[in-house]
Design a protein around this motif. Structure first.
Motif, short mmCIF file in Angstrom:
data_model
loop_
_atom_site.label_atom_id
_atom_site.label_comp_id
_atom_site.label_asym_id
_atom_site.label_seq_id
_atom_site.Cartn_x
_atom_site.Cartn_y
_atom_site.Cartn_z
N VAL A 34 0.85 -1.19 0.00
CA VAL A 34 0.00 0.00 0.00
C VAL A 34 0.89 1.23 0.00
CG1 VAL A 34 -1.83 1.26 1.16
CG2 VAL A 34 -1.78 -1.23 1.28
N LEU A 35 0.60 2.15 -0.93
CA LEU A 35 1.33 3.40 -1.05
C LEU A 35 0.44 4.53 -0.58
CD1 LEU A 35 2.56 2.47 -4.58
CD2 LEU A 35 4.05 2.59 -2.58
N VAL A 36 0.90 5.30 0.38
CA VAL A 36 0.11 6.38 0.97
C VAL A 36 0.53 7.71 0.36
CG1 VAL A 36 -0.58 7.53 3.11
CG2 VAL A 36 -0.04 5.09 3.13
N MET A 37 -0.47 8.45 -0.14
CA MET A 37 -0.19 9.74 -0.76
C MET A 37 -0.71 10.87 0.11
SD MET A 37 -0.90 9.03 -4.82
CE MET A 37 -0.19 10.64 -5.21
N ALA A 38 -0.06 12.02 0.01
CA ALA A 38 -0.50 13.23 0.69
C ALA A 38 -0.65 14.33 -0.36
CB ALA A 38 0.51 13.64 1.75
N ALA A 39 -1.48 15.31 -0.05
CA ALA A 39 -1.74 16.39 -0.99
C ALA A 39 -0.89 17.60 -0.68
CB ALA A 39 -3.22 16.77 -0.94
N GLY A 40 -0.95 18.54 -1.62
CA GLY A 40 -0.34 19.85 -1.42
C GLY A 40 1.15 19.96 -1.61
N PRO A 41 1.71 19.58 -2.74
CA PRO A 41 1.13 18.84 -3.87
C PRO A 41 1.17 17.33 -3.64
CG PRO A 41 3.38 19.39 -4.38
CD PRO A 41 3.10 19.98 -3.01
N VAL A 54 4.17 9.46 0.43
CA VAL A 54 4.85 9.78 1.68
C VAL A 54 5.16 8.56 2.54
CG1 VAL A 54 3.93 12.13 1.78
CG2 VAL A 54 2.62 10.25 2.81
N ALA A 55 4.54 7.41 2.24
CA ALA A 55 4.80 6.21 3.05
C ALA A 55 4.34 4.99 2.27
CB ALA A 55 4.04 6.28 4.39
N GLU A 56 4.84 3.84 2.65
CA GLU A 56 4.36 2.59 2.07
C GLU A 56 4.28 1.52 3.15
OE1 GLU A 56 7.53 -0.12 0.00
OE2 GLU A 56 7.61 1.86 -0.92
N LEU A 57 3.35 0.60 2.96
CA LEU A 57 3.10 -0.45 3.93
C LEU A 57 3.06 -1.80 3.21
CD1 LEU A 57 2.30 -1.27 6.87
CD2 LEU A 57 -0.08 -1.04 6.13
N PRO A 58 4.06 -2.66 3.43
CA PRO A 58 3.97 -4.01 2.87
C PRO A 58 2.89 -4.79 3.59
CG PRO A 58 6.24 -3.46 3.54
CD PRO A 58 5.33 -2.44 4.14
N VAL A 59 2.13 -5.60 2.85
CA VAL A 59 1.04 -6.40 3.42
C VAL A 59 1.37 -7.87 3.18
CG1 VAL A 59 -1.42 -6.92 3.38
CG2 VAL A 59 -0.63 -4.57 2.97
#
Length: 247
Positions: free
Chosen positions: A199-206, A210-215
């Motif tokens: 899972v790849l976590v995105m943040a805005a502005g722009p 910002v992070a990733e989580l192996p499952v």
């Protein structure tokens, strides 16, 4: 992709949807993008699909510039089927675009509908189907050309909870059986953990990753997904991802 930025609007007042995104998806991986609205998840997917050209940076799919229809199947939030065609007609159109000979199409259509649990529906009109069934047809259409890459942009967001759970399980098992590389967009931490191998976590502005989580959950096609949903490890990963998303 490396250093990819996407901007919209006029040169005088540009809106930056993505800024300096570096991302590599491995063959056979089920990667999921999560993040708040406006963080650029769909823009990133569109770059991979070849629908958008980055303002800067480099995007490649198997070493080549992304192009629409070039080996990637796309499933949108809405099915976007041709209402004047039957279910089989929608699939026949996709098969024709993929260069499948006319004589081979009926067998391929039957196989695709069997794969998504809609056998015997080829002659029905799309508007006769439920929302969940229409989305299955859209998935079958995306698989018609046997793509190595499947791009899915919140495909279950408009469905009721029960239909959504069923399709989640079907897509998870289908990707496992076919070994297809998947890039999937969602807002849901639960859906992301259930489906993704990463899972790849995105943040805005722009927008940026910002992070990733192996499952590390079991991914065999015959996995008991109901038991998986109830497992302590699933709850732990879902909670951890929710915490990351909250920042």
């Amino acid at each position: 992709m490396a250093g990819v930025s996407v901007r919209y609007g006029s040169p005088k007042q540009p809106v930056t949807a993505l800024e300096g995104v570096d991302l590599r998806i491995r063959a056979g991986e089920f990667a999921v993008l999560v993040g708040p609205s406006g963080c650029g998840k769909t823009s990133l997917l569109r770059v991979v699909a070849g629908f958008e050209r980055p303002a800067s940076g480099r995007a490649r799919v198997r070493g080549a510039l992304p192009r629409p229809g070039a080996g990637a199947g796309v499933v949108f939030q809405q099915p976007r089927l041709f209402p004047w065609r039957t279910v089989g007609g929608n699939l026949a159109f996709a098969l024709a675009r993929a260069g499948v000979p006319r004589a081979d199409r009926p067998a391929r259509i039957a196989g695709l509908l069997e794969r998504v649990g809609l056998a015997e529906t080829a002659g029905r009109r799309t508007w006769e189907l439920s929302g969940g069934q229409q989305q299955r047809v859209a998935l079958a259409r995306a698989l018609a050309a046997e793509p190595e890459l499947l791009l899915m942009d919140e495909p279950f967001a408009a469905l009721d909870a029960l239909t959504r759970e069923r399709l989640q399980e079907e897509v998870r098992a289908l990707a496992g059986r076919l070994g297809t590389t998947v890039l999937f967009v969602t807002h849901s931490a639960e859906e992301a953990v259930l489906l993704g191998s990463r899972v790849l976590v995105m943040a805005a502005g722009p927008g940026r990753v910002v992070a990733e989580l192996p499952v590390g959950l079991a991914r065999e096609p015959d996995t008991d997904v109901s038991a998986l949903r109830a497992s302590p490890e699933f709850a732990r990963l879902r909670g951890r991802l929710a915490g990351i998303m909250r920042g």
